[in-house]
Enzyme design. Structure first.
Site, PDB file in Angstrom:
ATOM      1  N   ASP A  19       1.535  -3.176   4.486  1.00  0.00           N
ATOM      2  CA  ASP A  19       2.896  -2.954   3.966  1.00  0.00           C
ATOM      3  C   ASP A  19       3.890  -3.290   5.069  1.00  0.00           C
ATOM      4  OD1 ASP A  19       5.274  -1.821   2.578  1.00  0.00           O
ATOM      5  OD2 ASP A  19       3.788  -0.912   1.275  1.00  0.00           O
TER       6      ASP A  19
ATOM      7  N   LYS B 255      13.483  -0.026 -10.368  1.00  0.00           N
ATOM      8  CA  LYS B 255      12.822  -1.314 -10.627  1.00  0.00           C
ATOM      9  C   LYS B 255      13.726  -2.450 -10.173  1.00  0.00           C
ATOM     10  CE  LYS B 255      10.340  -4.047 -14.044  1.00  0.00           C
ATOM     11  NZ  LYS B 255       9.283  -4.399 -13.086  1.00  0.00           N
TER      12      LYS B 255
ATOM     13  N   HIS C  27      13.022   0.868 -18.031  1.00  0.00           N
ATOM     14  CA  HIS C  27      12.287   1.223 -16.806  1.00  0.00           C
ATOM     15  C   HIS C  27      13.135   2.129 -15.924  1.00  0.00           C
ATOM     16  CE1 HIS C  27       9.622  -2.113 -17.922  1.00  0.00           C
ATOM     17  NE2 HIS C  27       8.722  -1.514 -17.157  1.00  0.00           N
TER      18      HIS C  27
ATOM     19  N   MET D 219       2.950   1.780  -6.860  1.00  0.00           N
ATOM     20  CA  MET D 219       1.664   1.325  -7.396  1.00  0.00           C
ATOM     21  C   MET D 219       0.572   1.377  -6.332  1.00  0.00           C
ATOM     22  SD  MET D 219       1.628   0.799 -10.528  1.00  0.00           S
ATOM     23  CE  MET D 219      -0.021   0.133 -10.477  1.00  0.00           C
TER      24      MET D 219
ATOM     25  N   THR E 124       2.381  -8.019  -9.029  1.00  0.00           N
ATOM     26  CA  THR E 124       3.816  -8.199  -8.759  1.00  0.00           C
ATOM     27  C   THR E 124       4.466  -8.971  -9.909  1.00  0.00           C
ATOM     28  OG1 THR E 124       3.393  -8.162  -6.420  1.00  0.00           O
ATOM     29  CG2 THR E 124       5.448  -9.199  -7.087  1.00  0.00           C
TER      30      THR E 124
ATOM     31  N   ALA F 197       0.806  -1.232   0.000  1.00  0.00           N
ATOM     32  CA  ALA F 197       0.000   0.000   0.000  1.00  0.00           C
ATOM     33  C   ALA F 197       0.835   1.277   0.000  1.00  0.00           C
ATOM     34  CB  ALA F 197      -0.933  -0.008   1.210  1.00  0.00           C
ATOM     35  N   LYS F 198       2.089   1.201   0.492  1.00  0.00           N
ATOM     36  CA  LYS F 198       2.932   2.410   0.548  1.00  0.00           C
ATOM     37  C   LYS F 198       3.863   2.519  -0.668  1.00  0.00           C
ATOM     38  CE  LYS F 198       3.202   4.964   3.761  1.00  0.00           C
ATOM     39  NZ  LYS F 198       2.480   6.242   3.984  1.00  0.00           N
TER      40      LYS F 198
HETATM   41  P1  NAP Z   1       7.522  -0.368  -4.832  1.00  0.00           P
HETATM   42  O1  NAP Z   1       7.315   1.109  -4.939  1.00  0.00           O
HETATM   43  O2  NAP Z   1       8.849  -0.899  -4.385  1.00  0.00           O
HETATM   44  O3  NAP Z   1       6.333  -0.927  -3.897  1.00  0.00           O
HETATM   45  C1  NAP Z   1       6.295  -2.194  -3.312  1.00  0.00           C
HETATM   46  C2  NAP Z   1       5.855  -1.997  -1.882  1.00  0.00           C
HETATM   47  O4  NAP Z   1       5.658  -3.273  -1.277  1.00  0.00           O
HETATM   48  C3  NAP Z   1       6.914  -1.266  -1.046  1.00  0.00           C
HETATM   49  O5  NAP Z   1       6.297  -0.346  -0.168  1.00  0.00           O
HETATM   50  C4  NAP Z   1       7.560  -2.423  -0.306  1.00  0.00           C
HETATM   51  O6  NAP Z   1       8.250  -2.034   0.869  1.00  0.00           O
HETATM   52  C5  NAP Z   1       6.325  -3.241  -0.020  1.00  0.00           C
HETATM   53  N1  NAP Z   1       6.541  -4.570   0.508  1.00  0.00           N
HETATM   54  C6  NAP Z   1       7.686  -5.302   0.535  1.00  0.00           C
HETATM   55  N2  NAP Z   1       7.444  -6.478   1.162  1.00  0.00           N
HETATM   56  C7  NAP Z   1       6.144  -6.469   1.546  1.00  0.00           C
HETATM   57  C8  NAP Z   1       5.291  -7.383   2.244  1.00  0.00           C
HETATM   58  N3  NAP Z   1       5.772  -8.533   2.754  1.00  0.00           N
HETATM   59  N4  NAP Z   1       3.978  -7.086   2.391  1.00  0.00           N
HETATM   60  C9  NAP Z   1       3.495  -5.912   1.951  1.00  0.00           C
HETATM   61  N5  NAP Z   1       4.247  -4.982   1.331  1.00  0.00           N
HETATM   62  C10 NAP Z   1       5.547  -5.272   1.117  1.00  0.00           C
HETATM   63  O7  NAP Z   1       7.231  -1.072  -6.239  1.00  0.00           O
HETATM   64  P2  NAP Z   1       6.112  -0.684  -7.316  1.00  0.00           P
HETATM   65  O8  NAP Z   1       6.742   0.147  -8.398  1.00  0.00           O
HETATM   66  O9  NAP Z   1       4.848  -0.241  -6.658  1.00  0.00           O
HETATM   67  O10 NAP Z   1       5.908  -2.122  -7.985  1.00  0.00           O
HETATM   68  C11 NAP Z   1       5.460  -3.238  -7.203  1.00  0.00           C
HETATM   69  C12 NAP Z   1       5.422  -4.482  -8.072  1.00  0.00           C
HETATM   70  O11 NAP Z   1       4.439  -4.302  -9.111  1.00  0.00           O
HETATM   71  C13 NAP Z   1       6.738  -4.775  -8.809  1.00  0.00           C
HETATM   72  O12 NAP Z   1       6.906  -6.183  -8.891  1.00  0.00           O
HETATM   73  C14 NAP Z   1       6.520  -4.189 -10.202  1.00  0.00           C
HETATM   74  O13 NAP Z   1       7.299  -4.792 -11.188  1.00  0.00           O
HETATM   75  C15 NAP Z   1       5.047  -4.514 -10.378  1.00  0.00           C
HETATM   76  N6  NAP Z   1       4.318  -3.687 -11.341  1.00  0.00           N
HETATM   77  C16 NAP Z   1       3.355  -4.313 -12.048  1.00  0.00           C
HETATM   78  C17 NAP Z   1       2.565  -3.602 -12.930  1.00  0.00           C
HETATM   79  C18 NAP Z   1       1.445  -4.316 -13.637  1.00  0.00           C
HETATM   80  O14 NAP Z   1       0.700  -3.683 -14.408  1.00  0.00           O
HETATM   81  N7  NAP Z   1       1.259  -5.617 -13.378  1.00  0.00           N
HETATM   82  C19 NAP Z   1       2.776  -2.232 -13.100  1.00  0.00           C
HETATM   83  C20 NAP Z   1       3.777  -1.612 -12.360  1.00  0.00           C
HETATM   84  C21 NAP Z   1       4.542  -2.349 -11.456  1.00  0.00           C
HETATM   85  P3  NAP Z   1       9.868  -1.743   0.707  1.00  0.00           P
HETATM   86  O15 NAP Z   1       9.968  -0.511  -0.168  1.00  0.00           O
HETATM   87  O16 NAP Z   1      10.334  -1.523   2.106  1.00  0.00           O
HETATM   88  O17 NAP Z   1      10.453  -2.970   0.064  1.00  0.00           O
END
Ligand code: NAP
Length: 257
Positions: free
Chosen positions: A34, A154, A150, A13, A93, A9-10
């Site tokens: 989160d 990433k 990207h 995305m 993810t 959530a933080k």
């Molecule tokens: P991000 O900004 O790093 O967000 C991920 C969040 O999840 C962070 O706050 C992270 O904390 C947290 N997290 C880590 N472990 C966790 C747990 N056990 N439980 C709950 N939260 C946890 O990444 P993002 O850019 O939002 O992308 C997230 C994922 O979505 C990536 O795999 C990305 O490739 C994917 N994605 C998919 C699409 C799609 O359309 N399918 C589009 C964009 C991105 P920390 O920062 O402390 O690790």
């Protein structure tokens, strides 16, 4: 009304998904989870819960659907918790290994829940995949390369979208050899080349290049904003709560919603 829980959530995305839920009268955020920002108020009276308590949070908040945008190891835990509590899933993810994907498949199958799993929830990329498949059928003798770019934060490479694109090309062209980058003496064979660029704040570019004698074609998608992914994930969330058990694709969502 569809009640939504959100893991990650933080994150980049997660924050956008919360913004979209804020302006969607048919959706209600009931849990935000989160490992960072625990206790922060994110929407209405919903505060960030600790990811270590995901099972309990899902049991207490009783969402219709859990949306996960985290990292593969965390997503596995979150999917396990959703399967255990009978909650439908939308998984965005990326970067799962083959082994992780088969564990996920098994968990979803044995729990009898519905899930939409896609490395890319944007409408444009789902059309891009269809165009790539169509071009591959006509250009089967051309050299093919997948190039993605990207932002510098990433975590996984190549992107899940690039790897799905490779799967489509591999199936359509019957090519199994995938070459990740090139260095040194490397004569080109019948292979799919894959290249990952990481720089600045690029949201997400994907290009498929087909090159043959005297010409080339490039099919390209560029995401300008992550909100395209967030809106698509919420479209999948509205759809999956009425879907039959099993793993569904974004293509199915777009075809029937
Ligand atoms: P991000 O900004 O790093 O967000 C991920 C969040 O999840 C962070 O706050 C992270 O904390 C947290 N997290 C880590 N472990 C966790 C747990 N056990 N439980 C709950 N939260 C946890 O990444 P993002 O850019 O939002 O992308 C997230 C994922 O979505 C990536 O795999 C990305 O490739 C994917 N994605 C998919 C699409 C799609 O359309 N399918 C589009 C964009 C991105 P920390 O920062 O402390 O690790």
């Amino acid at each position: 009304m569809t009640d939504v829980a959100l893991t990650g959530a933080k994150g980049r995305m997660g924050s956008l998904i919360i913004d979209e839920i804020r302006s969607s009268p048919d959706l209600k955020l009931v849990a935000a989870i989160d490992i960072i920002g625990i206790g922060d108020r994110v929407l209405g009276d919903v505060c960030v819960s600790d990811a270590r308590d995901v099972q309990r949070v899902l049991r207490e908040s009783r969402p219709d659907v859990l949306i996960d945008f985290t990292v593969p190891s965390a997503a596995l835990e979150n999917i396990h918790a959703a399967a255990d509590t009978g909650v439908a899933l939308v998984v965005g993810t990326t970067g799962f290994s083959e082994e992780q994907l088969s564990i996920i498949e098994e968990m979803i199958k044995s729990a009898g829940i519905a899930a939409v799993i896609s490395p890319n929830f944007s409408l444009g990329v789902n059309v891009f995949w269809k165009l790539v498949e169509m071009a591959a059928r006509s250009l089967s003798d051309y050299d093919v390369e997948v190039i993605e770019a990207h932002h510098r934060k990433k975590k996984d490479a190549p992107s899940g979208t690039a790897m799905r694109t490779v799967e489509i090309l591999s199936r359509s062209l019957g090519i199994e050899d995938v070459r990740h980058g090139r260095e040194g003496m490397c004569e080109r064979g019948r292979e799919i080349g894959v290249h990952a660029v990481r720089a600045g704040d690029i949201v997400g570019d994907h290009t498929v290049l087909f090159a043959g004698p005297g010409e080339r074609i490039e099919i390209k998608h560029q995401a300008h904003s992550r909100s395209a992914f967030a809106r698509g994930a919420l479209r999948a969330a509205r759809w999956v709560v009425k879907a039959p058990p099993g793993i569904h694709s974004m293509e199915e969502v777009l075809a029937s919603s």
